[in-house]
Motif scaffolding. Sequence first.
Motif, PDB file in Angstrom:
ATOM      1  N   LEU A  34       7.941   1.200   8.867  1.00 59.27           N
ATOM      2  CA  LEU A  34       7.075   0.055   9.162  1.00 59.27           C
ATOM      3  C   LEU A  34       7.889  -0.913  10.007  1.00 59.27           C
ATOM      4  CD1 LEU A  34       4.343  -1.374   8.696  1.00 59.27           C
ATOM      5  CD2 LEU A  34       5.316  -2.318   6.583  1.00 59.27           C
ATOM      6  N   ALA A  35       7.409  -1.158  11.236  1.00 63.42           N
ATOM      7  CA  ALA A  35       8.190  -1.956  12.177  1.00 63.42           C
ATOM      8  C   ALA A  35       7.374  -3.091  12.770  1.00 63.42           C
ATOM      9  CB  ALA A  35       8.692  -1.063  13.313  1.00 63.42           C
ATOM     10  N   ILE A  86       0.836  -1.208   0.000  1.00 65.79           N
ATOM     11  CA  ILE A  86       0.000   0.000   0.000  1.00 65.79           C
ATOM     12  C   ILE A  86       0.866   1.252   0.000  1.00 65.79           C
ATOM     13  CG2 ILE A  86      -1.541   1.389   1.461  1.00 65.79           C
ATOM     14  CD1 ILE A  86      -2.957  -1.291   2.185  1.00 65.79           C
ATOM     15  N   ILE A  87       1.869   1.293   0.858  1.00 66.95           N
ATOM     16  CA  ILE A  87       2.735   2.478   0.942  1.00 66.95           C
ATOM     17  C   ILE A  87       3.386   2.754  -0.410  1.00 66.95           C
ATOM     18  CG2 ILE A  87       4.862   3.416   1.973  1.00 66.95           C
ATOM     19  CD1 ILE A  87       4.023   1.823   4.561  1.00 66.95           C
ATOM     20  N   LEU A  88       3.960   1.727  -1.019  1.00 61.72           N
ATOM     21  CA  LEU A  88       4.644   1.923  -2.303  1.00 61.72           C
ATOM     22  C   LEU A  88       3.683   2.295  -3.418  1.00 61.72           C
ATOM     23  CD1 LEU A  88       7.274  -0.952  -2.202  1.00 61.72           C
ATOM     24  CD2 LEU A  88       7.630   1.492  -1.741  1.00 61.72           C
ATOM     25  N   PHE A 112      -2.459   6.713   3.404  1.00 58.95           N
ATOM     26  CA  PHE A 112      -1.206   6.906   2.674  1.00 58.95           C
ATOM     27  C   PHE A 112      -1.405   7.709   1.394  1.00 58.95           C
ATOM     28  CE2 PHE A 112       0.225   3.622   5.613  1.00 58.95           C
ATOM     29  CZ  PHE A 112       1.399   4.213   6.039  1.00 58.95           C
ATOM     30  N   ALA A 113      -2.578   7.633   0.791  1.00 62.36           N
ATOM     31  CA  ALA A 113      -2.868   8.489  -0.369  1.00 62.36           C
ATOM     32  C   ALA A 113      -2.886   9.955   0.074  1.00 62.36           C
ATOM     33  CB  ALA A 113      -4.201   8.092  -1.014  1.00 62.36           C
ATOM     34  N   ILE A 159      11.524  -1.133   8.170  1.00 65.08           N
ATOM     35  CA  ILE A 159      11.542  -0.662   6.794  1.00 65.08           C
ATOM     36  C   ILE A 159      11.375   0.848   6.850  1.00 65.08           C
ATOM     37  CG2 ILE A 159      10.510  -0.803   4.506  1.00 65.08           C
ATOM     38  CD1 ILE A 159       9.297  -3.535   5.405  1.00 65.08           C
ATOM     39  N   LEU A 160      12.308   1.568   6.257  1.00 66.34           N
ATOM     40  CA  LEU A 160      12.260   3.018   6.181  1.00 66.34           C
ATOM     41  C   LEU A 160      11.880   3.403   4.757  1.00 66.34           C
ATOM     42  CD1 LEU A 160      15.620   3.760   8.022  1.00 66.34           C
ATOM     43  CD2 LEU A 160      13.317   3.736   9.016  1.00 66.34           C
ATOM     44  N   TYR A 161      10.950   4.328   4.643  1.00 66.08           N
ATOM     45  CA  TYR A 161      10.511   4.817   3.327  1.00 66.08           C
ATOM     46  C   TYR A 161      10.963   6.263   3.238  1.00 66.08           C
ATOM     47  CZ  TYR A 161       7.624   0.657   3.647  1.00 66.08           C
ATOM     48  OH  TYR A 161       7.194  -0.649   3.792  1.00 66.08           O
ATOM     49  N   LYS A 162      11.805   6.536   2.256  1.00 64.15           N
ATOM     50  CA  LYS A 162      12.401   7.861   2.160  1.00 64.15           C
ATOM     51  C   LYS A 162      11.997   8.569   0.876  1.00 64.15           C
ATOM     52  CE  LYS A 162      16.351   6.784   5.057  1.00 64.15           C
ATOM     53  NZ  LYS A 162      17.811   6.779   5.162  1.00 64.15           N
TER      54      LYS A 162
END
Length: 131
Positions: A57-58, A24-26, A112-113, A45-48
């Motif tokens: 996300l942990a 979903i995030i991606l 997230f959108a 997981i780090l989203y940069k």
Amino acid sequence: MTAEDYISRQQADRKNILSSLHSIILKEDPTVVAEVGTMMGKEMILYKEKGNFKYGLASVKNYMSMHIMPIYGGSPLHAKYQVLLPDMEFQKGCINFKTDSNVPLEIIRQLFADCAKISVTAMLEQRKKAK
């Protein structure tokens, strides 16, 4: 290690929800790139966005967590989604949950959108100019 590797190493009952959230995030925020790293002493997981942290996300011992910079500090999104996600535990910039049973994926998708419309890179640049 890739995000998929990180997810595959988690408890069996957490893998599906973590994989769904990762997807979903991606999908909802194409400005971010995922990598596994450490934040607050925990691997996640780090989203940069352009090298700047936007989401995390942990999966830790007693719960899972979504760290979300666009909701940090009492933003309107924080208030909106705290009402829409009453079974999840909100803190300043993160949402914690213990099982997938209280994670309504369609509302998370919208979260997230909404967050994708906010550039953390632009926020950081504005703060630098304000100093």
